[in-house]
Design a protein around this motif. Structure first.
Motif, PDB file in Angstrom:
ATOM      1  N   ASN A   1       0.834  -1.192   0.000  1.00 17.05           N
ATOM      2  CA  ASN A   1       0.000   0.000   0.000  1.00 17.05           C
ATOM      3  C   ASN A   1       0.871   1.246   0.000  1.00 17.05           C
ATOM      4  N   ARG A   2       0.539   2.201  -0.822  1.00 19.64           N
ATOM      5  CA  ARG A   2       1.292   3.445  -0.907  1.00 19.64           C
ATOM      6  C   ARG A   2       0.330   4.622  -0.848  1.00 19.64           C
ATOM      7  N   ASN A   3       0.781   5.712  -0.227  1.00 22.47           N
ATOM      8  CA  ASN A   3       0.000   6.936  -0.242  1.00 22.47           C
ATOM      9  C   ASN A   3       0.267   7.739  -1.504  1.00 22.47           C
ATOM     10  N   TYR A   4       1.408   7.502  -2.100  1.00 20.55           N
ATOM     11  CA  TYR A   4       1.761   8.187  -3.337  1.00 20.55           C
ATOM     12  C   TYR A   4       2.722   7.319  -4.142  1.00 20.55           C
TER      13      TYR A   4
ATOM     14  N   TYR B   1      -7.701   4.509  -8.039  1.00 24.60           N
ATOM     15  CA  TYR B   1      -7.009   4.220  -6.786  1.00 24.60           C
ATOM     16  C   TYR B   1      -7.212   5.379  -5.806  1.00 24.60           C
ATOM     17  N   GLN B   2      -8.335   5.354  -5.130  1.00 24.60           N
ATOM     18  CA  GLN B   2      -8.650   6.415  -4.171  1.00 24.60           C
ATOM     19  C   GLN B   2      -7.702   6.337  -2.978  1.00 24.60           C
ATOM     20  N   GLY B   3      -7.260   7.491  -2.528  1.00 26.98           N
ATOM     21  CA  GLY B   3      -6.345   7.529  -1.399  1.00 26.98           C
ATOM     22  C   GLY B   3      -4.889   7.405  -1.789  1.00 26.98           C
ATOM     23  N   THR B   4      -4.629   7.206  -3.081  1.00 25.58           N
ATOM     24  CA  THR B   4      -3.256   7.131  -3.574  1.00 25.58           C
ATOM     25  C   THR B   4      -3.036   8.254  -4.575  1.00 25.58           C
ATOM     26  N   VAL B   5      -2.003   9.030  -4.363  1.00 25.49           N
ATOM     27  CA  VAL B   5      -1.735  10.197  -5.204  1.00 25.49           C
ATOM     28  C   VAL B   5      -0.576   9.898  -6.148  1.00 25.49           C
ATOM     29  N   SER B   6      -0.764  10.202  -7.405  1.00 25.44           N
ATOM     30  CA  SER B   6       0.326  10.046  -8.366  1.00 25.44           C
ATOM     31  C   SER B   6       1.071  11.373  -8.504  1.00 25.44           C
TER      32      SER B   6
END
Length: 276
Positions: A2-5, A30-35
């Protein structure tokens, strides 16, 4: 994991628009994950690619690319494999499909879709027309439009018009203002598709309040009164029903979704217009 970004590297020998559109469509799932986007347009030689590879190496992640030159493509793929960045040619599966059906391309060219052809100039003409016929300007010339949008204030008429223009659709729009008569020319339109835009009162009030806030204007005006906004929308709906104009509720639609629906309606309208 799991990654936040994550780092997203988009490498293109053209403008990068294709990569941006495709990657954002997937990343949105991918909600909650920022590219964290790194966009590298117009990469067409080894020196330019070397600089890109250095940046990817300093922040590995996902690498998507559209490179027509196979030498550059292979070099990027090899470099990514060396330092553990996953990479993919976005166009390669589509190119292979075309190849299997049509045979090899005659002359692969970077950015070939952006050449100054008749389609390009058609989009420029549409954009110029749309800007000149925004917000009710030049209403007597609306007959030359492809699409005419009507709606109360803050139903996204202007951004939708501009989006359509970028697709080559000459678009005019007219705001429906309480107490202001609708120009007679609107009721005489024959060639253009006329579309009514609607939204929920709550949505309209919210957008208008934000607008007034950005302008430092008091919000105790009829412009944001819930009952009056509801009446505006009800009147516009009656008008669209009376004239048998198609309606689109933009409350939960993006500009792109609204424009796609309008383009589909326009296609059907053109078929009917040509057959009459």
């Amino acid at each position: 994991m799991n990654r936040n970004y994550f780092h997203l590297h988009l490498v293109s020998d053209s403008t990068g628009e294709t990569l941006i559109a495709v990657s954002r469509a997937v990343a949105a799932q991918y909600q909650g994950t920022v590219s964290i986007e790194h966009v590298y347009p117009l990469v067409r030689n080894a020196d330019q690619l070397a600089r890109v590879i250095n940046e990817i190496q300093s922040a590995p992640g996902i690498v998507l690319y559209t490179l027509v030159d196979p030498t550059l493509s292979d070099e990027l793929q090899s470099a990514c494999a060396e330092f553990g960045a996953v990479s993919m040619s976005v166009l390669e599966p589509i190119v292979n499909l075309f190849h299997s059906y049509l045979g090899p391309a005659q002359s692969p060219r970077p950015g070939a879709q952006h050449t100054l052809n008749s389609e390009y100039f058609r989009r420029i003409e549409a954009l110029n027309y749309t800007m000149a016929h925004d917000d009710g300007q030049g209403v007597d010339e609306f007959e030359s439009a492809d699409v005419v949008l009507l709606g109360v204030s803050r139903t996204s008429k202007t951004p939708t018009s501009i989006y359509l223009a970028n697709r080559g659709v000459k678009t005019a729009n007219l705001p429906l203002v309480p107490g202001a008569p609708i120009p007679e020319a609107i009721f005489q339109l024959n060639r253009p598709l006329v579309v009514g835009l609607l939204a929920s009162p709550e949505r309209i009030v919210q957008i208008r309040e934000n607008r007034l806030l950005s302008l430092n204007v008091a919000d105790n005006t009829p412009y944001v009164d819930r009952a009056m906004v509801s009446d505006e929308i009800a009147q516009s709906r009656r008008l669209f029903n009376e004239r048998k104009w198609p309606m689109i509720d933009v409350t939960r639609r993006s500009i792109e979704e609204t424009a796609a629906s309008i383009m589909d309606l326009h296609r059907l309208h053109q078929m009917k217009f040509l057959s009459d």
